[in-house]
Design a protein around this motif. Sequence first.
Motif, PDB file in Angstrom:
ATOM      1  N   SER A  92       2.918  -1.120   4.226  1.00  0.00           N
ATOM      2  CA  SER A  92       2.320   0.147   3.821  1.00  0.00           C
ATOM      3  C   SER A  92       3.390   1.236   3.827  1.00  0.00           C
ATOM      4  O   SER A  92       4.101   1.410   4.826  1.00  0.00           O
ATOM      5  CB  SER A  92       1.188   0.549   4.770  1.00  0.00           C
ATOM      6  OG  SER A  92       0.115  -0.365   4.699  1.00  0.00           O
ATOM      7  N   VAL A  93       3.504   1.935   2.713  1.00  0.00           N
ATOM      8  CA  VAL A  93       4.406   3.073   2.611  1.00  0.00           C
ATOM      9  C   VAL A  93       3.559   4.318   2.858  1.00  0.00           C
ATOM     10  O   VAL A  93       2.677   4.636   2.060  1.00  0.00           O
ATOM     11  CB  VAL A  93       5.085   3.145   1.234  1.00  0.00           C
ATOM     12  CG1 VAL A  93       6.015   4.350   1.157  1.00  0.00           C
ATOM     13  CG2 VAL A  93       5.838   1.851   0.949  1.00  0.00           C
ATOM     14  N   VAL A  94       3.794   4.994   3.967  1.00  0.00           N
ATOM     15  CA  VAL A  94       2.975   6.138   4.363  1.00  0.00           C
ATOM     16  C   VAL A  94       3.777   7.417   4.179  1.00  0.00           C
ATOM     17  O   VAL A  94       4.871   7.563   4.739  1.00  0.00           O
ATOM     18  CB  VAL A  94       2.492   6.003   5.823  1.00  0.00           C
ATOM     19  CG1 VAL A  94       1.519   7.135   6.160  1.00  0.00           C
ATOM     20  CG2 VAL A  94       1.823   4.651   6.047  1.00  0.00           C
ATOM     21  N   HIS A 130       2.776  -5.758  -7.062  1.00  0.00           N
ATOM     22  CA  HIS A 130       1.471  -5.112  -7.051  1.00  0.00           C
ATOM     23  C   HIS A 130       1.422  -4.035  -5.969  1.00  0.00           C
ATOM     24  O   HIS A 130       1.733  -4.292  -4.805  1.00  0.00           O
ATOM     25  CB  HIS A 130       0.369  -6.147  -6.781  1.00  0.00           C
ATOM     26  CG  HIS A 130      -0.980  -5.534  -6.598  1.00  0.00           C
ATOM     27  ND1 HIS A 130      -1.676  -5.613  -5.415  1.00  0.00           N
ATOM     28  CD2 HIS A 130      -1.743  -4.803  -7.447  1.00  0.00           C
ATOM     29  CE1 HIS A 130      -2.821  -4.970  -5.550  1.00  0.00           C
ATOM     30  NE2 HIS A 130      -2.884  -4.477  -6.773  1.00  0.00           N
ATOM     31  N   ALA A 131       1.062  -2.828  -6.355  1.00  0.00           N
ATOM     32  CA  ALA A 131       1.002  -1.714  -5.415  1.00  0.00           C
ATOM     33  C   ALA A 131      -0.276  -0.924  -5.634  1.00  0.00           C
ATOM     34  O   ALA A 131      -0.692  -0.700  -6.770  1.00  0.00           O
ATOM     35  CB  ALA A 131       2.221  -0.804  -5.586  1.00  0.00           C
ATOM     36  N   PHE A 153       0.847  -1.190   0.000  1.00  0.00           N
ATOM     37  CA  PHE A 153       0.000   0.000   0.000  1.00  0.00           C
ATOM     38  C   PHE A 153       0.885   1.243   0.000  1.00  0.00           C
ATOM     39  O   PHE A 153       1.948   1.267   0.635  1.00  0.00           O
ATOM     40  CB  PHE A 153      -0.882   0.056   1.247  1.00  0.00           C
ATOM     41  CG  PHE A 153      -2.208  -0.617   1.107  1.00  0.00           C
ATOM     42  CD1 PHE A 153      -2.976  -0.444  -0.034  1.00  0.00           C
ATOM     43  CD2 PHE A 153      -2.709  -1.414   2.127  1.00  0.00           C
ATOM     44  CE1 PHE A 153      -4.204  -1.058  -0.155  1.00  0.00           C
ATOM     45  CE2 PHE A 153      -3.929  -2.021   2.016  1.00  0.00           C
ATOM     46  CZ  PHE A 153      -4.687  -1.856   0.866  1.00  0.00           C
ATOM     47  N   PHE A 154       0.428   2.294  -0.683  1.00  0.00           N
ATOM     48  CA  PHE A 154       1.038   3.621  -0.599  1.00  0.00           C
ATOM     49  C   PHE A 154      -0.049   4.584  -0.172  1.00  0.00           C
ATOM     50  O   PHE A 154      -1.112   4.658  -0.823  1.00  0.00           O
ATOM     51  CB  PHE A 154       1.632   4.041  -1.948  1.00  0.00           C
ATOM     52  CG  PHE A 154       2.930   3.373  -2.279  1.00  0.00           C
ATOM     53  CD1 PHE A 154       4.130   4.066  -2.219  1.00  0.00           C
ATOM     54  CD2 PHE A 154       2.962   2.038  -2.645  1.00  0.00           C
ATOM     55  CE1 PHE A 154       5.332   3.448  -2.516  1.00  0.00           C
ATOM     56  CE2 PHE A 154       4.158   1.403  -2.954  1.00  0.00           C
ATOM     57  CZ  PHE A 154       5.348   2.106  -2.884  1.00  0.00           C
ATOM     58  N   LEU A 155       0.183   5.305   0.909  1.00  0.00           N
ATOM     59  CA  LEU A 155      -0.855   6.133   1.513  1.00  0.00           C
ATOM     60  C   LEU A 155      -0.366   7.558   1.705  1.00  0.00           C
ATOM     61  O   LEU A 155       0.792   7.793   2.054  1.00  0.00           O
ATOM     62  CB  LEU A 155      -1.257   5.553   2.873  1.00  0.00           C
ATOM     63  CG  LEU A 155      -1.738   4.096   2.859  1.00  0.00           C
ATOM     64  CD1 LEU A 155      -1.774   3.548   4.267  1.00  0.00           C
ATOM     65  CD2 LEU A 155      -3.108   4.000   2.210  1.00  0.00           C
ATOM     66  N   GLY A 156      -1.269   8.517   1.490  1.00  0.00           N
ATOM     67  CA  GLY A 156      -0.945   9.913   1.710  1.00  0.00           C
ATOM     68  C   GLY A 156      -2.200  10.755   1.786  1.00  0.00           C
ATOM     69  O   GLY A 156      -3.262  10.352   1.303  1.00  0.00           O
TER      70      GLY A 156
END
Length: 608
Positions: A518-520, A495-496, A470-473
């Motif tokens: 998760s990349v936050v 897969h992202a 996951f990439f979150l912002g």
Amino acid sequence: MCGIVGYVGTRDAIPVLVEGLHRLEYRGYDSAGVAVVRRGKVVVTKAAGRVQELRDRLTKPTPSTIGIAHTRWATHGEPSDRNAHPHLDAEGRIAVVHNGIIENAKQLRARLGAAGVELVSETDTEAIAHLIAAELAAGAGSLEDAVRAALRQVEGTYGLVVLDRTRPDELVVARNGSPIVLGIGEGEMFVASDVAALVHHTQRVVFLDDGELATVRAGEYRTSTLEARRTSKEPTTVDMVADDYELGGHPDFMRKEMAEQPEAVERALRGRLDERFATAHLGGLGLDAMALRAVRRVKFLGCGSAYYAGQLGANLVEELARIPADAEPASEFRYRNPVVDPDTLYVAISQSGETLDTLAAVQELRRKGGRVIGAVNVVGSAVARECGSGVFLHAGPEVSVASTKAMTNMTVSFAMLALLLGRVRDLSAASGQRIVAGLRALPARIEEVLGDDAAIREVAKRHAGAKHMFFLGRVRGWPVAREGAQKLKEISYVHAEAYQSAELKHGPLALIDADMPSVVVVPDDELLSKNLGTIEQIKARGGPVIAVTNADLPEGLADDVIRVSRGEPELDPIVLTVALQLLAYHLAVELGRDVDKPRNLAKSVTVE
């Protein structure tokens, strides 16, 4: 996408052609081939796979002073020797290489089949060779006339080069929606789909426009329209040199181009910042203060990373100029019958300036009377010519399929546009000076991120086994997260998914577990506490967290932290994006991927 090279002169053509194909490998392809005229015959060599495989097949000397070559990205028919270009007519007289898609290929192939023509490939291109041969058999006066007559039967996009064994001193080229460039040498001429194939030999080039043809001989060229009206095309000089397309000691072009970002940003800023009036000068816009004040909305149009750069630009415009702004995929724009507002400034974004979807959006805007400017990295490109005004990115040649320095320069250019729009409105001089200083500091801040390469590589190694991420912002961090996910997907094949942090609890949180990192993105801004809350939610469910931040996080909150320096909050997303480039790069390298040429992708997308 596909690559085209042509040559006519006094040298042996094959080394020139193959070297040109090698310089176009970054565009993405699945097969390659060459055709030359030798002793009155067209000699064709093809190979599915890389240019090196073609080179390995070219062991038998075939001296010739004229030839065409191609790297194919499959659209009609699987990658194979049979479907590779060049394609011939039934008698082997005409050879054609073609970029683009012929939309009525099925009908043309059926018509040719009914006339007794045996088609040997599954491609749309082969039909063009047979059409040209038929026009010559019917009495066309010249190869150019035959090509013109054949193209009048064609619907779709093309950049093509035609070789006739009975005319071993000329090539005929044509363009409609797919780039073609002529290179002018001393007693020799070159043809290519990209200047990268030409700069080793010449910097004097001629860009063809859509609906234009050219007959090219060793010492001259002649251009005309599809309606046989002569046109006048003067050569221009490009500022690229062969060394721009060399690795220069780096392991690959993506690493080289990331390292070049501080210098690229300095070029983008040079001469454009005004400390006295705390604003920016973007003379290429062609808009005075009155016209800028009349802008009531800004819409950014781009594809892939250019679209995400547009989202960052929209945020900057709203923050600094307080004008409504948004971004939209250019690929969707013309298909939804958009309402074109005369008070809206449209910004078309394309690294190559040849992205077909973006070019089509520009043409739709112009047809409806919209005001559109370009943000491109290639002078003389189709989007630049169609817009007529805009911002040149000054990123320098970008070879790797995944955009890094061009994407960064896009956002820097949009920051200057936002500053300019803000200063003709209500942005104070003090705030303007703060942004100018922040822009001046960007090259050094990016250099600091690049200097943290080893630490980011270790983070990547720890998470290289992940199958999904996951990439979150939030707000400023949301486009950064989207670009981070894009980079990871395209070069590592992991897969992202990118989500707005607040949306996590509205469904995606169900996917969080120990195997889903998760990349936050956590900028040090007014939403810091909200972003920390997001991390707490993920950790409470056993999810690993990589925080990319310029804030001081509580000890132990995230499993891994990638830190960047603090700067002006509005500009922090630019630096955070560079950190995610490095993370994606090192994950891909750890997985053994070819970062410069990711599978199924191409650098310049010139087909739909």
